[in-house]
Design a protein around this motif. Structure first.
Motif, short mmCIF file in Angstrom:
data_model
loop_
_atom_site.label_atom_id
_atom_site.label_comp_id
_atom_site.label_asym_id
_atom_site.label_seq_id
_atom_site.Cartn_x
_atom_site.Cartn_y
_atom_site.Cartn_z
N SER A 210 -5.20 -0.82 2.83
CA SER A 210 -4.90 -1.20 1.45
C SER A 210 -5.03 -2.71 1.26
O SER A 210 -5.58 -3.17 0.26
N LEU A 211 -4.52 -3.46 2.21
CA LEU A 211 -4.66 -4.92 2.14
C LEU A 211 -6.13 -5.33 2.09
O LEU A 211 -6.51 -6.23 1.33
N GLU A 212 -6.95 -4.67 2.88
CA GLU A 212 -8.38 -4.96 2.87
C GLU A 212 -9.01 -4.58 1.53
O GLU A 212 -9.78 -5.34 0.95
N PRO B 237 -1.78 -9.70 -2.72
CA PRO B 237 -0.63 -9.27 -1.92
C PRO B 237 -0.06 -7.95 -2.43
O PRO B 237 -0.18 -7.62 -3.61
N ILE B 238 0.55 -7.22 -1.52
CA ILE B 238 1.25 -5.99 -1.90
C ILE B 238 2.71 -6.35 -2.12
O ILE B 238 3.42 -6.71 -1.20
N LEU C 209 3.49 -7.82 6.32
CA LEU C 209 2.33 -7.23 5.64
C LEU C 209 2.59 -7.00 4.16
O LEU C 209 1.66 -7.08 3.34
N VAL C 210 3.83 -6.67 3.81
CA VAL C 210 4.20 -6.40 2.41
C VAL C 210 5.51 -7.10 2.10
O VAL C 210 6.29 -7.41 3.00
N ALA C 211 5.76 -7.32 0.82
CA ALA C 211 7.01 -7.98 0.42
C ALA C 211 8.20 -7.01 0.40
O ALA C 211 9.29 -7.36 0.82
N ARG C 212 7.96 -5.79 -0.08
CA ARG C 212 9.02 -4.79 -0.22
C ARG C 212 8.47 -3.40 0.04
O ARG C 212 7.27 -3.18 -0.10
N VAL C 213 9.37 -2.47 0.37
CA VAL C 213 8.96 -1.08 0.60
C VAL C 213 9.84 -0.14 -0.21
O VAL C 213 10.94 -0.49 -0.64
N GLY C 214 9.33 1.08 -0.38
CA GLY C 214 10.08 2.10 -1.09
C GLY C 214 9.55 3.48 -0.74
O GLY C 214 8.68 3.63 0.13
#
Length: 191
Positions: free
Chosen positions: A108-110, A116-117, A146-151
């Motif tokens: 996803s980052l690519e 940014p995610i 890799l990411v700022a937050r998750v859910g």
């Protein structure tokens, strides 16, 4: 959505249909994102699995990144994307293995090409993988930067409670409509 800046419109654009509709039109999709940005929308919901099948993994994320750059909204966009879902044979199959969560996030980052995610969700619980395994993998994405937050998405109350105990869950995404009120009746919305 406490992670939004003060004054940001708290309405998001769900981008799924821009890539999953059989009659999709790329120019119309780019114009849709531009119109949303012009109206003040800053949250864009996408997923690696949004496309017409397994050959199109990342289609929606690439389309969104291109659209946001084209209209100049890439600097203020808040990207919400999801992983842990395969499209074998065009079907939607949850894959909550730790290596799948990590690989999907990196892909996803690519696909987002430098955007940014802001929020990364696990698309749905995988009945073949212990939920704790999936949650620990999700937490590592934050720990590793890799990411700022998750859910989490598409969870029941027991899964939500376990997720809250194992990962820094910042958001919960569930279906809710006049035709589907299970998230209300089960206590997920209240939690």
């Amino acid at each position: 959505m406490a992670w939004l800046e003060a004054g940001e419109l708290r309405v998001g654009l769900g981008c799924m249909r821009l890539s999953t509709d059989e009659s999709r039109d790329e120019e119309r999709s780019l114009a849709t994102v531009a119109a949303a940005a012009a109206a003040g929308v800053t949250v864009y919901d996408t997923a690696r699995a949004y496309g017409l099948g397994p050959a199109e993994l990342g289609h929606n994320e690439r389309l969104l990144a291109r659209a946001l750059r084209r209209c100049g909204a890439d600097g203020r966009a808040r990207v919400v994307t999801k992983g842990g879902m395969t499209r074998a044979g065009g079907a939607w199959i949850a894959d909550g293995r730790a290596k799948a969560i990590r690989a999907d996030c990196e892909a996803s980052l690519e696909a987002l090409d430098g955007l940014p995610i802001d929020l990364y969700l696990v698309h749905a619980p995988d009945p073949r993988t212990p939920w704790a395994t999936t949650m620990r993998a999700l937490a590592l994405l934050v720990d590793d930067g890799l990411v700022a937050r998750v859910g989490v998405a598409n969870v029941n109350l027991a899964q939500l409670d376990e997720a809250l105990a194992l990962a820094p869950v910042a958001a919960v995404q569930v279906g809710l409509s006049v035709l589907d009120d299970r998230a209300l009746r089960s206590g997920v919305v209240e939690r």
